[in-house]
Design a protein around this motif. Structure first.
Motif, short mmCIF file in Angstrom:
data_model
loop_
_atom_site.label_atom_id
_atom_site.label_comp_id
_atom_site.label_asym_id
_atom_site.label_seq_id
_atom_site.Cartn_x
_atom_site.Cartn_y
_atom_site.Cartn_z
N PRO A 199 0.81 -1.23 0.00
CA PRO A 199 0.00 0.00 0.00
C PRO A 199 0.84 1.27 0.00
O PRO A 199 1.91 1.33 0.61
CB PRO A 199 -0.82 -0.12 1.29
CG PRO A 199 -0.01 -1.00 2.17
CD PRO A 199 0.65 -1.99 1.25
N GLY A 250 2.82 2.87 3.09
CA GLY A 250 3.01 1.82 4.07
C GLY A 250 4.42 1.75 4.64
O GLY A 250 4.61 1.31 5.77
N ILE A 278 -0.42 1.77 8.26
CA ILE A 278 -1.16 1.73 7.00
C ILE A 278 -1.04 0.34 6.38
O ILE A 278 -2.03 -0.26 5.94
CB ILE A 278 -0.64 2.80 6.02
CG1 ILE A 278 -0.95 4.19 6.55
CG2 ILE A 278 -1.22 2.61 4.63
CD1 ILE A 278 -0.40 5.32 5.70
N ALA A 279 0.18 -0.19 6.36
CA ALA A 279 0.40 -1.52 5.80
C ALA A 279 -0.28 -2.59 6.64
O ALA A 279 -0.89 -3.53 6.11
CB ALA A 279 1.91 -1.80 5.71
N ASP A 280 -0.19 -2.44 7.97
CA ASP A 280 -0.78 -3.43 8.87
C ASP A 280 -2.29 -3.50 8.69
O ASP A 280 -2.88 -4.59 8.64
CB ASP A 280 -0.42 -3.06 10.31
CG ASP A 280 -0.59 -4.22 11.26
OD1 ASP A 280 0.08 -5.24 11.08
OD2 ASP A 280 -1.42 -4.11 12.19
N TYR A 285 -4.00 -2.46 6.02
CA TYR A 285 -4.36 -2.79 4.64
C TYR A 285 -4.35 -4.30 4.41
O TYR A 285 -5.16 -4.82 3.63
CB TYR A 285 -3.41 -2.10 3.66
CG TYR A 285 -3.81 -2.30 2.21
CD1 TYR A 285 -4.90 -1.61 1.68
CD2 TYR A 285 -3.12 -3.19 1.40
CE1 TYR A 285 -5.28 -1.80 0.35
CE2 TYR A 285 -3.48 -3.38 0.08
CZ TYR A 285 -4.56 -2.69 -0.43
OH TYR A 285 -4.94 -2.87 -1.75
N GLN A 300 6.52 -4.32 10.54
CA GLN A 300 6.11 -3.06 9.93
C GLN A 300 6.84 -1.87 10.56
O GLN A 300 7.32 -1.95 11.69
CB GLN A 300 4.59 -2.89 10.05
CG GLN A 300 4.05 -3.14 11.46
CD GLN A 300 3.52 -1.89 12.10
OE1 GLN A 300 4.04 -0.81 11.86
NE2 GLN A 300 2.50 -2.03 12.91
#
Length: 522
Positions: free
Chosen positions: A294, A297, A303-305, A307, A452
């Motif tokens: 993403p 991210g 944000i990545a976690d 998504y 992350q």
């Protein structure tokens, strides 16, 4: 003139007081439900319905057909029942490793695995038995020696093991899905089971479910959809599959070719899926492939976690066909394993409220380091609530208060019942296991470099924290990367809910999780 000013001030004061009262009523909404029986008052009192107007939102959502709801009867894909093989965690890579990934050849026998659909079918397992005296008894929870049945009783557990190796045959479904009705005679329950039908496990009996008096077994079981993201938790995945074999109808397993940090990585789970490692459960696995990282991210790891779970629920649910609004959606992290009895209860009983959280036993590095308290996190709801309230987003189920969601009031009104969060289990009655950082030292190394970029400090950025000898010492002492050492209560294998049953039944395979491998021998 002075009187007019006083009247205006009085009006403003009265309006502010009314607004304060309305906010106070909304704030204590759940307390009213638990202590005063709001559900009954709502059904019986027109005055209460009028009062409820002040906090009911004026949005509209179709409950019977949630947003994106489809009845496309596409084909179901199945595998064969070969013997279980172990999918070991990958070795710790070096910084110079070249990462590659490949998807199956679309023209090959596996086809486009990541685009296939899964057709949900009704579970034909006979969980309940009818006695001559008219009682409807849950087989596993009933002492069969006290029953006089008009049919041969299937030996407990036979159906469960069959599920591990063969797809379920489609049953001729009774279109009416109402409950089986109250029994004229009670069943004789085995230890650990409760209720007139002996189908209420202890973790439900001692939960904070406010509607226990309304619980009734269903004629047709719900289907349970379990969604998880996978990185390299393959031993835990085996334990999950065996624990939930007859409770879950489809596992949505999402794998990405990127770590949560944004680095490319191989598709290990896909490799194990294709080489037959998971053939014993392949007929219940829907493979989800996330082929991108993403935007933003890498700068903000949350944000990545988030998504990962959003994509999992969006892509996965769009490919599950034949789903019904009252089916159960269950989302977990890979290191969270719900106990079978609690999920089976959601499958077989009507009368519980939603959303549902699960009290899980917490442990670190292995089940030998038991942490105080429980992990109690929102994990389940009906498909109707997932679509109508959470807009199909699994991370919203886990992290957002349902009563702040735009569709909450409309869904509650349409459904005709008050929504109230409750938890399977309690702080002293575990309903699952959360085993954090439960890997070999190499697996912990891999987790460190994959983590992350948001949960600071990011210990994988420090070379000394990635040293395998340092990691082994953490496992030995129960210490943390910041130098602290927790206080852990004494634990033994024989204690109730020490670890999932499959692990306890395979002690050699899971020895590194069941016993501290680096503890000093006395």
């Amino acid at each position: 003139m002075q009187n007019r000013t006083k009247m205006r001030r009085l009006k403003v004061f009265v309006l502010c007081l009314m607004a304060f009262c309305i906010l106070l009523l909304r704030h204590h909404y759940q307390v009213l439900y638990n202590r005063l029986g709001v559900r009954d008052l709502q059904a019986a009192s027109a005055k209460f319905k009028a009062l409820r107007y002040f906090w009911t939102l004026t949005t509209s959502t179709n409950l019977s057909e949630p947003r994106g709801y489809q009845h496309n009867q596409n084909g179901r894909w199945t595998g064969h029942g070969n013997e279980d093989q172990r999918g070991d965690e990958p070795a710790a890579p070096t910084d110079q490793d070249t990462v590659t990934f490949t998807l199956p050849d679309p023209t090959g026998p596996s086809g486009e695995l990541h685009k296939r659909s899964f057709l949900l079918r009704d579970d034909a397992t006979q969980f309940f038995v009818r006695t001559k005296s008219g009682a409807t008894c849950f087989r596993e929870g009933t002492d069969m020696a006290f029953l006089k049945v008009g049919e041969r009783v299937q030996q407990t557990g036979v159906g469960w093991h069959k599920i591990l190796h063969f797809p379920q045959e489609e049953m001729k479904r009774d279109q009416g899905q109402s409950s089986l009705g109250k029994s004229l005679a009670n069943c004789t329950c085995r230890p650990g089971w409760h209720g007139p039908h002996c189908g209420i496990p202890t973790m439900i009996q001692h939960s904070n479910l406010p509607s226990k008096w309304r619980l009734m077994p269903r004629k047709v079981p719900r289907r349970v959809i379990n969604a998880i993201n996978i990185n390299h938790e393959f031993d835990l995945l085996h334990a999950r599959f065996h624990e939930l074999a007859d409770a879950v109808d489809v596992f949505l397993v999402c794998e990405s070719n990127f770590t949560a940090y944004g680095s490319p990585k191989p598709l290990h789970f896909l490799h194990f899926l294709l080489n037959g490692t998971y053939n014993y459960m392949r007929h219940k696995i829907l493979y989800i492939f996330l082929d991108h990282f993403p935007k933003g991210g890498q700068q903000n790891g949350w944000i990545a976690d988030d998504y990962l779970r959003t994509f999992l629920s969006y892509d996965g649910m769009s490919r599950v066909k034949g789903v019904r609004p009252d089916d159960v959606f269950l989302i977990n992290d890979a290191d969270e394993i719900p106990a079978r009895e609690g999920i089976l209860f959601l499958k077989l009983y009507d009368g519980w409220t939603e959303p549902v959280s699960i009290h899980m036993r917490k442990s670190l590095y292995g089940f030998f380091w038991k942490q105080p308290g429980t992990l109690d996190i929102l994990s389940a709801c009906t498909v109707a609530m997932l679509f109508s309230v959470y807009n199909r987003d699994g991370i919203s189920l886990r992290r957002r208060e349902y009563f702040t969601m735009p569709g909450f009031r409309a869904y509650e009104k349409k459904n005709g019942q008050i929504l109230l969060k409750w938890s399977i289990g309690s702080p002293i009655h575990y309903a699952g296991w959360h085993c954090s950082w439960c890997f070999s030292p190499e697996g912990i190394y891999y987790k460190l470099i994959s983590a992350q970029n948001g949960d600071f400090p990011r210990w994988g950025d420090y070379a000394e924290k990635r040293d395998l000898n340092y990691i082994k010492n953490l496992i030995r002492t129960g210490g943390w990367f910041d130098g602290s050492v927790g206080q852990y209560p004494h634990t033994e294998h024989k204690e109730h809910m020490y670890a999932p049953k499959y692990m306890l039944n395979n002690p050699q395979r899971y020895k590194y999780m069941l016993e501290n491998p680096y503890a000093k021998k006395h």
